[in-house]
Design a protein around this motif. Structure first.
Motif, PDB file in Angstrom:
ATOM      1  N   ILE A  99       0.838  -1.208   0.000  1.00 43.88           N
ATOM      2  CA  ILE A  99       0.000   0.000   0.000  1.00 43.88           C
ATOM      3  C   ILE A  99       0.867   1.251   0.000  1.00 43.88           C
ATOM      4  CG2 ILE A  99      -1.642   1.352   1.359  1.00 43.88           C
ATOM      5  CD1 ILE A  99      -2.839  -1.317   2.322  1.00 43.88           C
ATOM      6  N   LEU A 100       1.890   1.261   0.862  1.00 43.68           N
ATOM      7  CA  LEU A 100       2.798   2.405   0.918  1.00 43.68           C
ATOM      8  C   LEU A 100       3.502   2.612  -0.420  1.00 43.68           C
ATOM      9  CD1 LEU A 100       4.414   4.580   2.507  1.00 43.68           C
ATOM     10  CD2 LEU A 100       6.057   2.775   3.086  1.00 43.68           C
ATOM     11  N   PHE A 101       3.993   1.533  -1.009  1.00 44.36           N
ATOM     12  CA  PHE A 101       4.723   1.606  -2.276  1.00 44.36           C
ATOM     13  C   PHE A 101       3.824   2.150  -3.384  1.00 44.36           C
ATOM     14  CE2 PHE A 101       6.980  -0.008  -5.999  1.00 44.36           C
ATOM     15  CZ  PHE A 101       8.303   0.203  -5.645  1.00 44.36           C
ATOM     16  N   ALA A 102       2.588   1.686  -3.439  1.00 42.53           N
ATOM     17  CA  ALA A 102       1.657   2.139  -4.479  1.00 42.53           C
ATOM     18  C   ALA A 102       1.356   3.626  -4.338  1.00 42.53           C
ATOM     19  CB  ALA A 102       0.362   1.325  -4.409  1.00 42.53           C
ATOM     20  N   ILE A 103       1.107   4.074  -3.100  1.00 43.81           N
ATOM     21  CA  ILE A 103       0.783   5.484  -2.863  1.00 43.81           C
ATOM     22  C   ILE A 103       1.956   6.380  -3.247  1.00 43.81           C
ATOM     23  CG2 ILE A 103       0.286   7.206  -1.080  1.00 43.81           C
ATOM     24  CD1 ILE A 103      -1.295   5.026   0.402  1.00 43.81           C
ATOM     25  N   VAL A 104       3.146   6.027  -2.792  1.00 47.15           N
ATOM     26  CA  VAL A 104       4.331   6.848  -3.062  1.00 47.15           C
ATOM     27  C   VAL A 104       4.643   6.883  -4.552  1.00 47.15           C
ATOM     28  CG1 VAL A 104       6.825   7.044  -2.693  1.00 47.15           C
ATOM     29  CG2 VAL A 104       5.321   6.482  -0.780  1.00 47.15           C
ATOM     30  N   GLU A 105       4.662   5.719  -5.200  1.00 50.94           N
ATOM     31  CA  GLU A 105       4.995   5.664  -6.624  1.00 50.94           C
ATOM     32  C   GLU A 105       3.962   6.420  -7.455  1.00 50.94           C
ATOM     33  OE1 GLU A 105       7.781   4.390  -8.093  1.00 50.94           O
ATOM     34  OE2 GLU A 105       8.462   4.158  -6.027  1.00 50.94           O
ATOM     35  N   PHE A 106       2.698   6.291  -7.110  1.00 49.19           N
ATOM     36  CA  PHE A 106       1.637   6.954  -7.883  1.00 49.19           C
ATOM     37  C   PHE A 106       1.733   8.474  -7.747  1.00 49.19           C
ATOM     38  CE2 PHE A 106      -2.658   8.573  -8.617  1.00 49.19           C
ATOM     39  CZ  PHE A 106      -2.975   7.943  -9.810  1.00 49.19           C
ATOM     40  N   ILE A 107       1.909   8.954  -6.519  1.00 50.68           N
ATOM     41  CA  ILE A 107       1.980  10.397  -6.290  1.00 50.68           C
ATOM     42  C   ILE A 107       3.197  11.007  -6.983  1.00 50.68           C
ATOM     43  CG2 ILE A 107       2.353  12.180  -4.528  1.00 50.68           C
ATOM     44  CD1 ILE A 107       0.598  10.536  -2.645  1.00 50.68           C
ATOM     45  N   PHE A 108       4.337  10.365  -6.840  1.00 51.40           N
ATOM     46  CA  PHE A 108       5.550  10.891  -7.479  1.00 51.40           C
ATOM     47  C   PHE A 108       5.445  10.828  -8.997  1.00 51.40           C
ATOM     48  CE2 PHE A 108       7.499  10.785  -3.326  1.00 51.40           C
ATOM     49  CZ  PHE A 108       8.490  11.747  -3.405  1.00 51.40           C
ATOM     50  N   TYR A 140      17.099  -5.856   1.197  1.00 58.05           N
ATOM     51  CA  TYR A 140      16.231  -6.682   0.359  1.00 58.05           C
ATOM     52  C   TYR A 140      15.160  -5.821  -0.298  1.00 58.05           C
ATOM     53  CZ  TYR A 140      13.067 -10.510  -0.913  1.00 58.05           C
ATOM     54  OH  TYR A 140      12.259 -11.390  -1.591  1.00 58.05           O
ATOM     55  N   PHE A 141      14.621  -4.860   0.455  1.00 55.05           N
ATOM     56  CA  PHE A 141      13.610  -3.945  -0.086  1.00 55.05           C
ATOM     57  C   PHE A 141      14.178  -3.148  -1.259  1.00 55.05           C
ATOM     58  CE2 PHE A 141      11.810   0.310  -0.321  1.00 55.05           C
ATOM     59  CZ  PHE A 141      10.452   0.044  -0.427  1.00 55.05           C
ATOM     60  N   LEU A 142      15.394  -2.646  -1.123  1.00 57.31           N
ATOM     61  CA  LEU A 142      16.010  -1.865  -2.190  1.00 57.31           C
ATOM     62  C   LEU A 142      16.184  -2.707  -3.461  1.00 57.31           C
ATOM     63  CD1 LEU A 142      18.739   0.137  -0.230  1.00 57.31           C
ATOM     64  CD2 LEU A 142      16.590   1.017  -1.169  1.00 57.31           C
ATOM     65  N   ILE A 143      16.624  -3.945  -3.289  1.00 56.31           N
ATOM     66  CA  ILE A 143      16.809  -4.832  -4.439  1.00 56.31           C
ATOM     67  C   ILE A 143      15.474  -5.104  -5.133  1.00 56.31           C
ATOM     68  CG2 ILE A 143      17.468  -7.164  -5.152  1.00 56.31           C
ATOM     69  CD1 ILE A 143      19.548  -7.116  -2.884  1.00 56.31           C
ATOM     70  N   CYS A 144      14.450  -5.421  -4.350  1.00 61.03           N
ATOM     71  CA  CYS A 144      13.123  -5.700  -4.917  1.00 61.03           C
ATOM     72  C   CYS A 144      12.535  -4.458  -5.578  1.00 61.03           C
ATOM     73  CB  CYS A 144      12.182  -6.217  -3.835  1.00 61.03           C
ATOM     74  SG  CYS A 144      12.593  -7.864  -3.233  1.00 61.03           S
ATOM     75  N   SER A 145      12.780  -3.271  -4.984  1.00 65.22           N
ATOM     76  CA  SER A 145      12.290  -2.021  -5.571  1.00 65.22           C
ATOM     77  C   SER A 145      12.899  -1.790  -6.946  1.00 65.22           C
ATOM     78  CB  SER A 145      12.623  -0.835  -4.660  1.00 65.22           C
ATOM     79  OG  SER A 145      11.988  -0.955  -3.422  1.00 65.22           O
ATOM     80  N   ILE A 146      14.203  -2.076  -7.054  1.00 65.33           N
ATOM     81  CA  ILE A 146      14.892  -1.916  -8.339  1.00 65.33           C
ATOM     82  C   ILE A 146      14.304  -2.865  -9.380  1.00 65.33           C
ATOM     83  CG2 ILE A 146      17.100  -2.241  -9.527  1.00 65.33           C
ATOM     84  CD1 ILE A 146      18.466  -1.289  -6.925  1.00 65.33           C
ATOM     85  N   PHE A 169      11.230  -4.174  -9.398  1.00 63.07           N
ATOM     86  CA  PHE A 169       9.880  -3.715  -9.733  1.00 63.07           C
ATOM     87  C   PHE A 169       9.939  -2.514 -10.680  1.00 63.07           C
ATOM     88  CE2 PHE A 169       5.963  -1.379  -9.232  1.00 63.07           C
ATOM     89  CZ  PHE A 169       4.986  -2.369  -9.117  1.00 63.07           C
ATOM     90  N   SER A 170      10.798  -1.537 -10.362  1.00 66.47           N
ATOM     91  CA  SER A 170      10.916  -0.334 -11.182  1.00 66.47           C
ATOM     92  C   SER A 170      11.450  -0.659 -12.572  1.00 66.47           C
ATOM     93  CB  SER A 170      11.831   0.685 -10.493  1.00 66.47           C
ATOM     94  OG  SER A 170      11.296   1.083  -9.247  1.00 66.47           O
ATOM     95  N   PHE A 171      12.408  -1.589 -12.621  1.00 68.39           N
ATOM     96  CA  PHE A 171      12.979  -1.977 -13.915  1.00 68.39           C
ATOM     97  C   PHE A 171      11.914  -2.580 -14.831  1.00 68.39           C
ATOM     98  CE2 PHE A 171      14.947  -5.250 -16.614  1.00 68.39           C
ATOM     99  CZ  PHE A 171      15.810  -4.454 -17.351  1.00 68.39           C
ATOM    100  N   VAL A 172      11.116  -3.488 -14.280  1.00 68.68           N
ATOM    101  CA  VAL A 172      10.055  -4.117 -15.072  1.00 68.68           C
ATOM    102  C   VAL A 172       9.022  -3.077 -15.504  1.00 68.68           C
ATOM    103  CG1 VAL A 172       8.178  -5.799 -15.019  1.00 68.68           C
ATOM    104  CG2 VAL A 172      10.375  -6.365 -13.992  1.00 68.68           C
ATOM    105  N   LYS A 173       8.684  -2.144 -14.608  1.00 67.73           N
ATOM    106  CA  LYS A 173       7.707  -1.103 -14.929  1.00 67.73           C
ATOM    107  C   LYS A 173       8.226  -0.201 -16.056  1.00 67.73           C
ATOM    108  CE  LYS A 173       5.068   2.700 -12.847  1.00 67.73           C
ATOM    109  NZ  LYS A 173       5.538   3.723 -13.799  1.00 67.73           N
ATOM    110  N   ILE A 174       9.487   0.227 -15.947  1.00 67.84           N
ATOM    111  CA  ILE A 174      10.084   1.080 -16.980  1.00 67.84           C
ATOM    112  C   ILE A 174      10.137   0.350 -18.320  1.00 67.84           C
ATOM    113  CG2 ILE A 174      12.217   2.225 -17.715  1.00 67.84           C
ATOM    114  CD1 ILE A 174      12.714   2.832 -14.719  1.00 67.84           C
TER     115      ILE A 174
END
Length: 355
Positions: free
Chosen positions: A63-72, A135-141, A143-148
């Motif tokens: 939920i936090l990740f979705a809110i932050v990514e969407f707003i930014f 681990y969060f940083l690795i997973c974030s990268i 997720f972001s890579f696949v999205k981009i």
């Protein structure tokens, strides 16, 4: 607003699933593979119980990740430097992880009798906390890579690239739209190259806000021109290839005051659309891209080139119009059999307008 809600809910669903699975994998890797952590002796019983408490963590982080990514992505990234965006996101996520673990750790500790302290400042000396952050940083990268990659190549194309689907040329049926700024040369001379570049940037920013709503993929930008593409099925579904164009025009009109104040003009775009079979393949080694080869692209570009001649904003081949189910909201007018440059056979073209 409805478009924003739909996009957010879609992102929220994906992030919750992603982070729940990610933390389940983390538990298996960290506890099952290693054997023991902070007083935990691993058994199948412990693993199943821990996974039950990982789900709330995945839900909270998702939920936090979705809110932050969407707003930014939708509201802040355009006006902030990449470095500042990354720093601000990291601070928010860092605090979010601490608060989430403050909620989850006591549940696990009480139910499973584990030594997971949450005293004030616990995270500073907690080994497991810093492992989770890493681990969060690795997973974030990831997720972001696949999205981009999906944003660049289109939905599903990135995974097809990984599987080597486009190593050899393949035939696909697609729709292409060539979208171009009307009177671009005159506007460029009036504004100067710097302000003109800002105008194009603003226009394409508005375009990007709506492309996902109509399942469109941005194939490329060429100067003041954008080339959009759909699979044939997605393009004709709900008249997506037509609706996108008029929504884009309406969006610019709604921001008329902004454009008049900043540029002393309101940009108008013209477009040509056509669909059919063409070849898609992977090209390049240093810079890989998906390239489309075929008459469909050339014809779409030349149809767009006829807009000024007939003083129309949207022209389409009748081949495509015949496959669309245009409602009474739209009016078509047959322009005629047009002899397009470089083509021997004439092509039936019609204008599409809002009634």
């Amino acid at each position: 607003m409805k478009n924003y809600v739909t996009q957010f809910l879609s992102l929220l669903f994906r992030t919750i699933i992603f982070w729940t699975l990610a933390f389940c994998i983390f538990v298996f890797i960290r506890y099952y593979a290693i054997g023991a952590e902070e007083g935990l002796i691993v058994t199948d019983y412990h693993i199943s119980d821990i996974l039950r408490y990982v789900s709330p963590l995945g839900l909270l982080i998702g939920i936090l990740f979705a809110i932050v990514e969407f707003i930014f992505d939708k509201f802040l990234s355009k006006n902030l430097s990449l470095a500042l965006v990354l720093i601000e996101k990291f601070v928010i996520y860092f605090i979010g992880i601490i608060l989430s673990l403050n909620y989850v750790f006591p549940l696990v500790e009480n139910e499973l009798n584990l030594n997971l302290t949450t005293e004030e400042g616990w995270w500073q000396t907690s080994q497991i906390f810093w492992i989770i952050v890493g681990y969060f940083l690795i997973c974030s990268i990831v997720f972001s890579f696949v999205k981009i990659a999906n944003d660049k190549f289109g939905k599903g194309v990135f995974f097809n690239l990984l599987l080597g689907k486009y190593r050899k040329p393949r035939e696909e049926k697609r729709i292409f739209m060539f979208l171009d700024l009307q009177a671009s040369t005159t506007i460029a001379e009036k504004l100067g190259h710097y302000n003109y570049s800002e105008l194009i940037q603003d226009c394409f920013y508005d375009l990007n806000r709506i492309v996902t709503k109509y399942d469109a993929e941005i194939y490329q930008y060429v100067g003041d021109e954008a080339v959009l593409s759909w699979t044939y099925k997605r393009g004709i579904k709900n008249n997506n290839c037509v609706k996108l164009f008029f929504h884009f025009q309406d969006r610019i009109k709604k921001r008329e005051k902004y454009y008049l104040k900043k540029y002393n003009l309101v940009p108008v775009f013209k477009a040509g659309i056509h669909g059919g079979k063409l070849i898609v393949t992977e090209v390049g080694t240093v810079k890989k891209e998906i390239a489309y080869h075929g008459d469909v692209i050339n014809t779409s570009a030349r149809i767009q080139g006829e807009c000024n001649k007939y003083k129309e904003l949207l022209l389409s081949s009748n081949i495509l119009i015949n496959d669309l189910s245009l409602s009474s909201k739209y009016k078509t007018e047959f322009i005629g059999k047009i002899e397009l440059k470089g083509k021997e056979e004439k092509l039936d073209i019609s204008a599409i307008r809002v009634s």
